[in-house]
Design a protein around this motif. Structure first.
Motif, PDB file in Angstrom:
ATOM      1  N   ALA A  24      -3.764 -18.501  29.578  1.00  9.33           N
ATOM      2  CA  ALA A  24      -4.362 -18.135  30.857  1.00  9.33           C
ATOM      3  C   ALA A  24      -3.328 -18.183  31.974  1.00  9.33           C
ATOM      4  N   ALA A  25      -2.521 -19.232  32.022  1.00  5.59           N
ATOM      5  CA  ALA A  25      -1.531 -19.384  33.095  1.00  5.59           C
ATOM      6  C   ALA A  25      -0.472 -18.289  33.038  1.00  5.59           C
ATOM      7  N   VAL A  26       0.074 -18.049  31.867  1.00  2.78           N
ATOM      8  CA  VAL A  26       1.138 -17.053  31.743  1.00  2.78           C
ATOM      9  C   VAL A  26       0.582 -15.646  31.949  1.00  2.78           C
ATOM     10  N   ALA A  27      -0.570 -15.354  31.380  1.00  2.03           N
ATOM     11  CA  ALA A  27      -1.155 -14.021  31.538  1.00  2.03           C
ATOM     12  C   ALA A  27      -1.500 -13.751  33.001  1.00  2.03           C
ATOM     13  N   PHE A  28      -2.065 -14.737  33.697  1.00  2.00           N
ATOM     14  CA  PHE A  28      -2.385 -14.582  35.114  1.00  2.00           C
ATOM     15  C   PHE A  28      -1.117 -14.337  35.922  1.00  2.00           C
ATOM     16  N   ALA A  29      -0.080 -15.128  35.655  1.00  2.00           N
ATOM     17  CA  ALA A  29       1.179 -14.987  36.394  1.00  2.00           C
ATOM     18  C   ALA A  29       1.901 -13.683  36.068  1.00  2.00           C
ATOM     19  N   SER A  30       1.683 -13.142  34.877  1.00  2.00           N
ATOM     20  CA  SER A  30       2.353 -11.887  34.516  1.00  2.00           C
ATOM     21  C   SER A  30       1.940 -10.743  35.422  1.00  2.00           C
ATOM     22  N   SER A  31       0.790 -10.875  36.038  1.00  2.00           N
ATOM     23  CA  SER A  31       0.313  -9.830  36.934  1.00  2.00           C
ATOM     24  C   SER A  31       1.271  -9.614  38.104  1.00  2.00           C
ATOM     25  N   ALA A  32       1.869 -10.695  38.597  1.00  2.00           N
ATOM     26  CA  ALA A  32       2.811 -10.575  39.715  1.00  2.00           C
ATOM     27  C   ALA A  32       4.009  -9.734  39.315  1.00  2.00           C
ATOM     28  N   VAL A  33       4.506  -9.957  38.113  1.00  2.00           N
ATOM     29  CA  VAL A  33       5.666  -9.197  37.646  1.00  2.00           C
ATOM     30  C   VAL A  33       5.282  -7.734  37.413  1.00  2.00           C
ATOM     31  N   LEU A  34       4.162  -7.519  36.758  1.00  2.00           N
ATOM     32  CA  LEU A  34       3.758  -6.147  36.466  1.00  2.00           C
ATOM     33  C   LEU A  34       3.408  -5.362  37.729  1.00  2.00           C
ATOM     34  N   ASP A  35       2.762  -6.027  38.684  1.00  2.00           N
ATOM     35  CA  ASP A  35       2.349  -5.316  39.894  1.00  2.00           C
ATOM     36  C   ASP A  35       3.499  -5.073  40.862  1.00  2.00           C
ATOM     37  N   SER A  36       4.611  -5.763  40.677  1.00  2.00           N
ATOM     38  CA  SER A  36       5.758  -5.487  41.542  1.00  2.00           C
ATOM     39  C   SER A  36       6.584  -4.331  40.994  1.00  2.00           C
TER      40      SER A  36
END
Length: 158
Positions: A24-36
């Motif tokens: 959950a933590a890594v998948a949630f945080a991956s959004s920042a990388v993908l959305d940038s």
């Protein structure tokens, strides 16, 4: 990035980490990388008076935009169905977009999660990203160290 990319990264995260909280933590945080990262985005914005829910899709102004919209819907459904076993990781990878676009933006008119992503897109943001990478590497190395050793068969015997 669009939903299928978030879903694929979430599924990959769950496949690699297996446990729910780290996934959950890594998948949630991956959004920042993908959305940038934005390889392509709809060239035409939706009209201001259109429902906010539509703004998550490319505006179907011309044939390429319409085909892209159709491809995204089909890809989202296909990835969701094919990787349904990894629903936990996919849900958490899409959570920032779902929270911002479907709940907060219609109510407040703002995207606080994505605004936070934009605020950390600085030199400090780079430090946060490198810390994030270090945490992932540490978790994976500790996980590998605590895993039981793999028994290898003697040469020639299989």
């Amino acid at each position: 990035m669009f939903a299928p990319s978030h879903m694929a990264v979430g599924a990959l995260t769950q496949a690699g980490l297996k446990r729910k909280l780290p996934t959950a933590a890594v998948a949630f945080a991956s959004s920042a990388v993908l959305d940038s990262t934005r390889f392509w985005h709809a060239p035409y914005p939706w009209p201001e008076d259109s429902p906010v829910i539509l703004h998550i899709f490319p505006y179907p102004d011309d044939a390429p935009s319409i085909l892209t919209l159709i491809a995204l819907v089909v890809a989202t459904i296909a990835v969701g169905w094919l990787l349904r076993r990894y629903w936990w990781g996919m849900a958490w990878a899409m959570a920032p977009d779902i929270i911002d676009w479907l709940f907060l933006r219609p109510i407040t008119g703002e995207n606080p999660i994505h605004d936070l992503f934009a605020k950390v897109s600085t030199a400090w943001g780079f430090g946060v990203e490198m810390a994030f990478v270090a945490i992932i590497v540490a978790v994976l190395l500790l996980r590998r160290r605590s895993a039981p050793p793999v028994k290898e068969s003697p040469e020639g015997l299989e």
